[in-house]
Design a protein around this motif. Structure first.
Motif, short mmCIF file in Angstrom:
data_model
loop_
_atom_site.label_atom_id
_atom_site.label_comp_id
_atom_site.label_asym_id
_atom_site.label_seq_id
_atom_site.Cartn_x
_atom_site.Cartn_y
_atom_site.Cartn_z
N ARG A 1 0.83 -1.22 0.00
CA ARG A 1 0.00 0.00 0.00
C ARG A 1 0.86 1.26 0.00
N TRP A 2 2.17 1.11 0.36
CA TRP A 2 3.09 2.26 0.32
C TRP A 2 3.94 2.24 -0.95
N ASN A 3 3.52 1.44 -1.95
CA ASN A 3 4.18 1.36 -3.24
C ASN A 3 5.60 0.81 -3.18
N ASN A 4 5.89 0.01 -2.17
CA ASN A 4 7.13 -0.75 -2.16
C ASN A 4 6.93 -2.05 -2.93
N ARG A 5 7.95 -2.46 -3.67
CA ARG A 5 7.85 -3.76 -4.34
C ARG A 5 7.84 -4.87 -3.29
N GLN A 6 7.02 -5.88 -3.55
CA GLN A 6 6.73 -6.85 -2.51
C GLN A 6 6.52 -8.23 -3.11
N ILE A 7 6.92 -9.27 -2.37
CA ILE A 7 6.56 -10.64 -2.72
C ILE A 7 5.76 -11.22 -1.56
N ALA A 8 4.82 -12.11 -1.87
CA ALA A 8 3.96 -12.70 -0.85
C ALA A 8 3.81 -14.19 -1.12
N LEU A 9 3.80 -14.98 -0.06
CA LEU A 9 3.64 -16.42 -0.14
C LEU A 9 2.28 -16.80 0.41
N TRP A 10 1.54 -17.66 -0.33
CA TRP A 10 0.17 -18.00 0.03
C TRP A 10 0.03 -19.51 0.17
N GLU A 11 -0.82 -19.91 1.10
CA GLU A 11 -1.21 -21.32 1.22
C GLU A 11 -2.30 -21.59 0.19
N GLN A 12 -2.12 -22.65 -0.62
CA GLN A 12 -3.08 -22.94 -1.69
C GLN A 12 -4.50 -23.15 -1.16
N GLY A 13 -4.63 -23.73 0.00
CA GLY A 13 -5.96 -24.01 0.54
C GLY A 13 -6.63 -22.84 1.21
N ASP A 14 -5.90 -21.74 1.47
CA ASP A 14 -6.48 -20.59 2.15
C ASP A 14 -5.80 -19.32 1.65
N LEU A 15 -6.49 -18.60 0.79
CA LEU A 15 -5.93 -17.38 0.22
C LEU A 15 -6.42 -16.12 0.91
N SER A 16 -6.93 -16.27 2.11
CA SER A 16 -7.47 -15.10 2.80
C SER A 16 -6.37 -14.15 3.26
N VAL A 17 -5.27 -14.71 3.77
CA VAL A 17 -4.15 -13.92 4.26
C VAL A 17 -2.86 -14.61 3.84
N PRO A 18 -1.87 -13.87 3.34
CA PRO A 18 -0.61 -14.51 2.94
C PRO A 18 0.15 -15.05 4.14
N LEU A 19 0.92 -16.12 3.91
CA LEU A 19 1.77 -16.67 4.96
C LEU A 19 2.91 -15.72 5.29
N VAL A 20 3.48 -15.12 4.24
CA VAL A 20 4.64 -14.24 4.40
C VAL A 20 4.50 -13.07 3.43
N GLU A 21 4.84 -11.88 3.88
CA GLU A 21 4.98 -10.71 3.01
C GLU A 21 6.39 -10.18 3.17
N GLU A 22 7.04 -9.89 2.05
CA GLU A 22 8.42 -9.41 2.11
C GLU A 22 8.54 -8.16 1.24
N ASP A 23 8.81 -7.02 1.86
CA ASP A 23 9.06 -5.79 1.11
C ASP A 23 10.50 -5.80 0.60
N LEU A 24 10.68 -5.45 -0.68
CA LEU A 24 12.01 -5.48 -1.27
C LEU A 24 12.63 -4.10 -1.35
N ASP A 25 12.03 -3.20 -2.12
CA ASP A 25 12.58 -1.86 -2.28
C ASP A 25 11.50 -0.96 -2.85
N GLY A 26 11.86 0.27 -3.15
CA GLY A 26 10.89 1.24 -3.66
C GLY A 26 10.98 1.47 -5.14
N SER A 27 11.66 0.58 -5.88
CA SER A 27 11.79 0.75 -7.33
C SER A 27 10.45 0.48 -8.02
N SER A 28 10.40 0.81 -9.30
CA SER A 28 9.12 0.72 -10.02
C SER A 28 9.05 -0.46 -10.98
N GLY A 29 10.17 -1.14 -11.24
CA GLY A 29 10.16 -2.24 -12.21
C GLY A 29 9.32 -3.42 -11.75
#
Length: 351
Positions: free
Chosen positions: A244-272
């Motif tokens: 929501r702060w426009n940081n690039r991010q990766i998230a890991l999800w459990e296949q059986g439950d997509l309500s909330v990610p298992l892990v969120e990892e902010d990487l940087d503020g680049s736009s690519g």
């Protein structure tokens, strides 16, 4: 980026990359200047395909993988689309068949000769007509031969059966119309029984490709998704996007439950845009971005913390396109030179 102080056993603590020597690179390849968010190249054990600049239509190059060095400016092309080529994918069942999609709203299937190309290929083996607007993504089914999925800016996913004698196919086997915006990414699980999609409406959907029914739908306010990927047989999904702060991010999800990610990892503020690649044999994840000069390596585990950062490769040249087959990964930089890496897993990496 999160840091986990506990020690753990890992075979991949010292993964690294290094540039290949010049004689092992591909030089003078006219890479497309399109700004469409796609890979723009594809590789298999025999060929490298690269979407190229072409006046008056769309085209791509098919280069034998061992034919390195400077490319002839008059090297034959695969051309026949009336608009820019937006995606290319090699068949997982035949190394000499490749599919392409274009702004001209068509999907074409091409036979590539086993010998070196001597002239332009202009006649496609199959032409698929059905989309009302440009087609941005294609995906081969991982287990069913001659089945290909396409999606375009008409918000539809069309399933095509290529096992017919007709050179022009106008009616798909099935059309999935459950999306309300442009589909940005598609990914199959290993047996092809599930299809994950990322849509511009910021939702991840898990779809049954046979019935077209939505099995799960995720919309998490802290993660705006761009790309989604099944992680082999781990029954997990990985998505890339922005916070929501426009940081690039990766998230890991459990296949059986997509309500909330298992892990969120902010990487940087680049736009690519971030592109994830997963090696199911080593459980390694590669995160690459167009316009960046680095490749991040992660190890995926079945237990917490699930996502373990390893290292990253850095280069002063930005990437323009990305492609992979099995373990190798191919990235095209502004100089059109791939990079080869050595790592302790005995798996090669090209960039």
């Amino acid at each position: 980026m999160s840091w986990h102080p506990q020690y753990r056993s890992s075979k991949f603590r010292h993964v690294y990359g290094k540039p290949a020597s010049k004689e092992k690179c591909y030089d003078c390849v006219p890479i497309t200047c399109s700004v469409h968010d796609n890979h723009f190249c594809a590789v298999n054990p025999h060929f490298i395909a690269v979407v190229t600049e072409c006046a008056g239509g769309g085209a791509f190059l098919v280069i034998p993988i061992h034919q390195t060095g400077k490319l002839d400016p008059h090297y034959p092309r695969v051309c026949g689309h009336r608009g820019n080529v937006l995606d290319i994918k090699w068949s997982p069942f035949d190394d000499f068949v490749i599919a392409s999609c274009s702004e001209d709203a068509t999907v074409k299937i091409w036979d590539i000769p086993k010998h070196l190309l001597t002239k332009n290929i202009t006649s496609a083996k199959k032409e698929l007509l059905g989309h009302a607007r440009r087609v941005g993504l294609i995906e081969w089914h991982p287990t069913a031969s001659n089945i290909i999925f396409s999606t375009g800016y008409d918000y539809k996913i069309m399933i095509w059966n290529l096992d017919t004698k007709e050179p022009v196919i106008e009616n798909p086997v099935k059309t999935i119309s459950c999306h309300r915006d442009v589909i940005l990414s598609m990914s199959f699980n290993t047996d092809g029984s599930l299809l994950a999609t990322a849509c511009r409406d910021r939702k991840i959907r898990l779809v049954d490709p046979r019935s077209g029914a939505i099995l799960q739908e995720a919309s998490y306010k802290n993660h705006r998704v761009n790309k989604v990927l099944f992680l082999g047989n781990m029954k997990k999904l990985l998505s890339t996007g922005t916070s929501r702060w426009n940081n690039r991010q990766i998230a890991l999800w459990e296949q059986g439950d997509l309500s909330v990610p298992l892990v969120e990892e902010d990487l940087d503020g680049s736009s690519g845009l971030l592109f994830p690649f997963y090696d199911s044999d080593t459980h390694m994840l590669y995160v690459v971005s167009k316009g960046d000069g680095n490749i991040r390596y992660y190890e995926i585990s079945a237990e917490k913390p699930y996502l373990n950062y390893l290292m990253e490769y850095r280069s002063h040249l930005p990437q323009k396109g990305i492609g992979e087959f099995v373990s190798p990964l191919l990235l095209w930089g502004s100089g059109c030179w791939p990079l080869a890496s050595q790592d302790p897993t005995q798996h090669s990496l090209l960039a």
